[in-house]
Design an enzyme around this catalytic site. Structure first.
Site, PDB file in Angstrom:
ATOM      1  N   LYS A  52      20.363 -15.068  19.978  1.00 42.96           N
ATOM      2  CA  LYS A  52      19.574 -14.847  18.756  1.00 42.96           C
ATOM      3  C   LYS A  52      18.455 -15.871  18.706  1.00 42.96           C
ATOM      4  O   LYS A  52      18.698 -17.074  18.640  1.00 42.96           O
ATOM      5  CB  LYS A  52      20.445 -14.965  17.500  1.00 42.96           C
ATOM      6  CG  LYS A  52      19.669 -14.697  16.201  1.00 42.96           C
ATOM      7  CD  LYS A  52      20.576 -14.744  15.000  1.00 42.96           C
ATOM      8  CE  LYS A  52      20.819 -16.163  14.513  1.00 42.96           C
ATOM      9  NZ  LYS A  52      19.590 -16.768  13.893  1.00 42.96           N
ATOM     10  N   ASP A  65      15.378 -12.626  15.401  1.00 44.99           N
ATOM     11  CA  ASP A  65      15.792 -12.733  14.004  1.00 44.99           C
ATOM     12  C   ASP A  65      14.685 -13.346  13.150  1.00 44.99           C
ATOM     13  O   ASP A  65      14.701 -14.534  12.835  1.00 44.99           O
ATOM     14  CB  ASP A  65      17.063 -13.583  13.937  1.00 44.99           C
ATOM     15  CG  ASP A  65      17.577 -13.810  12.532  1.00 44.99           C
ATOM     16  OD1 ASP A  65      17.264 -12.985  11.649  1.00 44.99           O
ATOM     17  OD2 ASP A  65      18.287 -14.807  12.311  1.00 44.99           O
ATOM     18  N   LEU A  66      13.700 -12.518  12.765  1.00 42.68           N
ATOM     19  CA  LEU A  66      12.566 -13.003  11.969  1.00 42.68           C
ATOM     20  C   LEU A  66      12.606 -12.500  10.528  1.00 42.68           C
ATOM     21  O   LEU A  66      11.784 -12.916   9.710  1.00 42.68           O
ATOM     22  CB  LEU A  66      11.244 -12.605  12.635  1.00 42.68           C
ATOM     23  CG  LEU A  66      11.032 -13.152  14.058  1.00 42.68           C
ATOM     24  CD1 LEU A  66       9.672 -12.726  14.599  1.00 42.68           C
ATOM     25  CD2 LEU A  66      11.172 -14.661  14.098  1.00 42.68           C
ATOM     26  N   LYS A  67      13.498 -11.578  10.220  1.00 40.56           N
ATOM     27  CA  LYS A  67      13.731 -11.119   8.837  1.00 40.56           C
ATOM     28  C   LYS A  67      12.434 -10.741   8.115  1.00 40.56           C
ATOM     29  O   LYS A  67      12.101 -11.288   7.059  1.00 40.56           O
ATOM     30  CB  LYS A  67      14.475 -12.190   8.036  1.00 40.56           C
ATOM     31  CG  LYS A  67      15.824 -12.603   8.595  1.00 40.56           C
ATOM     32  CD  LYS A  67      16.486 -13.649   7.693  1.00 40.56           C
ATOM     33  CE  LYS A  67      17.827 -14.091   8.225  1.00 40.56           C
ATOM     34  NZ  LYS A  67      17.696 -14.975   9.429  1.00 40.56           N
ATOM     35  N   THR A 112       1.990  -4.220   6.376  1.00 38.77           N
ATOM     36  CA  THR A 112       2.075  -5.476   7.119  1.00 38.77           C
ATOM     37  C   THR A 112       3.300  -5.485   8.026  1.00 38.77           C
ATOM     38  O   THR A 112       3.236  -5.927   9.182  1.00 38.77           O
ATOM     39  CB  THR A 112       2.134  -6.669   6.152  1.00 38.77           C
ATOM     40  OG1 THR A 112       0.908  -6.722   5.410  1.00 38.77           O
ATOM     41  CG2 THR A 112       2.328  -7.983   6.891  1.00 38.77           C
ATOM     42  N   THR A 129      24.561 -14.883   4.052  1.00 38.30           N
ATOM     43  CA  THR A 129      25.917 -15.415   3.907  1.00 38.30           C
ATOM     44  C   THR A 129      25.926 -16.793   3.255  1.00 38.30           C
ATOM     45  O   THR A 129      26.985 -17.346   2.999  1.00 38.30           O
ATOM     46  CB  THR A 129      26.632 -15.480   5.275  1.00 38.30           C
ATOM     47  OG1 THR A 129      25.767 -16.071   6.242  1.00 38.30           O
ATOM     48  CG2 THR A 129      27.021 -14.080   5.736  1.00 38.30           C
ATOM     49  N   ARG A 184      33.067 -19.131  11.764  1.00 35.48           N
ATOM     50  CA  ARG A 184      33.567 -20.484  12.014  1.00 35.48           C
ATOM     51  C   ARG A 184      35.005 -20.401  12.529  1.00 35.48           C
ATOM     52  O   ARG A 184      35.761 -19.505  12.135  1.00 35.48           O
ATOM     53  CB  ARG A 184      33.574 -21.310  10.716  1.00 35.48           C
ATOM     54  CG  ARG A 184      32.199 -21.501  10.072  1.00 35.48           C
ATOM     55  CD  ARG A 184      31.371 -22.496  10.845  1.00 35.48           C
ATOM     56  NE  ARG A 184      30.157 -22.860  10.129  1.00 35.48           N
ATOM     57  CZ  ARG A 184      29.009 -22.194  10.192  1.00 35.48           C
ATOM     58  NH1 ARG A 184      28.942 -21.090  10.939  1.00 35.48           N
ATOM     59  NH2 ARG A 184      27.936 -22.601   9.538  1.00 35.48           N
ATOM     60  N   GLN A 241      26.903 -22.348   4.766  1.00 35.29           N
ATOM     61  CA  GLN A 241      27.371 -20.980   4.577  1.00 35.29           C
ATOM     62  C   GLN A 241      28.404 -20.926   3.445  1.00 35.29           C
ATOM     63  O   GLN A 241      29.110 -21.901   3.188  1.00 35.29           O
ATOM     64  CB  GLN A 241      28.012 -20.455   5.867  1.00 35.29           C
ATOM     65  CG  GLN A 241      27.076 -20.463   7.064  1.00 35.29           C
ATOM     66  CD  GLN A 241      26.113 -19.290   7.080  1.00 35.29           C
ATOM     67  OE1 GLN A 241      25.923 -18.604   6.080  1.00 35.29           O
ATOM     68  NE2 GLN A 241      25.491 -19.054   8.211  1.00 35.29           N
ATOM     69  N   GLY A 245      26.470 -20.053  15.751  1.00 32.89           N
ATOM     70  CA  GLY A 245      25.438 -21.025  16.061  1.00 32.89           C
ATOM     71  C   GLY A 245      26.003 -22.387  16.365  1.00 32.89           C
ATOM     72  O   GLY A 245      26.417 -22.688  17.484  1.00 32.89           O
ATOM     73  N   ARG A 246      26.064 -23.227  15.328  1.00 33.89           N
ATOM     74  CA  ARG A 246      26.432 -24.625  15.505  1.00 33.89           C
ATOM     75  C   ARG A 246      27.803 -24.832  16.131  1.00 33.89           C
ATOM     76  O   ARG A 246      28.023 -25.824  16.830  1.00 33.89           O
ATOM     77  CB  ARG A 246      26.346 -25.336  14.147  1.00 33.89           C
ATOM     78  CG  ARG A 246      24.915 -25.566  13.698  1.00 33.89           C
ATOM     79  CD  ARG A 246      24.814 -25.920  12.227  1.00 33.89           C
ATOM     80  NE  ARG A 246      24.882 -24.732  11.380  1.00 33.89           N
ATOM     81  CZ  ARG A 246      24.652 -24.745  10.058  1.00 33.89           C
ATOM     82  NH1 ARG A 246      24.371 -25.874   9.449  1.00 33.89           N
ATOM     83  NH2 ARG A 246      24.710 -23.630   9.365  1.00 33.89           N
ATOM     84  N   ASP A 256       7.734  -7.845   3.663  1.00 34.73           N
ATOM     85  CA  ASP A 256       6.351  -7.849   3.186  1.00 34.73           C
ATOM     86  C   ASP A 256       6.004  -6.427   2.756  1.00 34.73           C
ATOM     87  O   ASP A 256       6.886  -5.546   2.728  1.00 34.73           O
ATOM     88  CB  ASP A 256       5.410  -8.355   4.289  1.00 34.73           C
ATOM     89  CG  ASP A 256       4.204  -9.103   3.733  1.00 34.73           C
ATOM     90  OD1 ASP A 256       3.549  -8.552   2.822  1.00 34.73           O
ATOM     91  OD2 ASP A 256       3.924 -10.222   4.200  1.00 34.73           O
TER      92      ASP A 256
END
Length: 239
Positions: A33, A60-62, A69, A123, A184, A193, A213-214, A65
């Site tokens: 991602k 993942d730019l979400k 656009t 989340t 997690r 989160q 992720g982390r 607009d």
């Protein structure tokens, strides 16, 4: 994209950090991602580079607009070769339809059109925050179901939601594809989160894909952490 992917959130500040991570994961086909931080730092080339290495990419730019656009932006993003992109469902049906139009128009001939999903509620959002801060009345689950319905009506593949909502959404929309962040291991720090779950809980809730992720990228042994998440998520070592 293979069934039940685990997307690793590449929340790195530079290409050098990403390259070091990929070196540690060498020999594995990964689902990665790429979010705002890395994309804004390295630009479109980062997507090309990851695809050339054979990895699947969720950009993942979400987008959120006005429809025109978003459409024009998706025309540009479609040419990058990402497998998956996203928008905010709260932009409305017309905006999501425009996103799909842009993806179809911008995808080079002979290349697969990227799948598009919509973020329902992040989340990191709690029911209290939705009600009191955002001034959206009602239950969070009802809001997620409503936004998911808009996404399906607009012709998207599915949504981003928490595992707490996947079974409800699949009952309401049998063809929906769900991606669950906020993953997690048991006993891990939830960080920023709110609606979190373990990989096993996400599997039991029948979500289609997860994002980690982390828990992987900041682990002392990142390869070992990846394998741990994979085994709990799909039950085997996905090399």
């Amino acid at each position: 994209m293979q069934p039940n992917p685990l997307f690793i959130a590449c929340d790195f500040s530079s290409r050098a950090e990403l390259d070091q991570f990929l070196k540690e994961m060498e020999g594995r086909h990964l689902h990665l991602k790429v979010g705002m931080e890395l994309f804004y730092k390295e630009g479109p080339e980062i997507v090309h580079a990851l695809k050339e290495k054979g990895h699947s990419v969720f950009l993942d730019l979400k987008l959120h607009d006005i429809p025109e656009t978003v459409k024009r932006s998706m025309i540009q993003l479609a040419a990058l070769g990402a497998d998956l992109v996203n928008v905010h469902a709260s932009g409305g049906i017309r905006m999501m339809e425009a996103a799909m139009e842009g993806l179809h128009q911008g995808t080079p001939k002979g290349q697969a059109i990227p799948s598009c999903i919509a973020v329902t509620q992040l989340t990191s959002t709690s029911a209290l925050m939705m009600n009191e801060e955002l001034k959206i009345a009602g239950f969070l689950e009802d809001q997620v179901r409503h936004l998911a319905g808009l996404a399906m009506q607009a012709g998207l593949k599915g949504v981003v939601c928490s595992s707490m909502e996947t079974e409800m959404l699949k009952a309401a929309y049998p063809s929906i594809w769900t991606l669950t962040p906020g993953i997690r291991l048991k006993g891990s720090d939830a960080g920023d989160q709110v609606r979190v779950c373990t990989p096993g809980e996400a599997r039991q809730a029948k979500t289609d894909a997860i994002v980690v992720g982390r828990g992987i990228t900041r682990a002392e042994d990142r390869l070992q952490a990846y394998e741990h998440y994979i085994k709990e998520w799909v039950g085997y070592d996905n090399q």
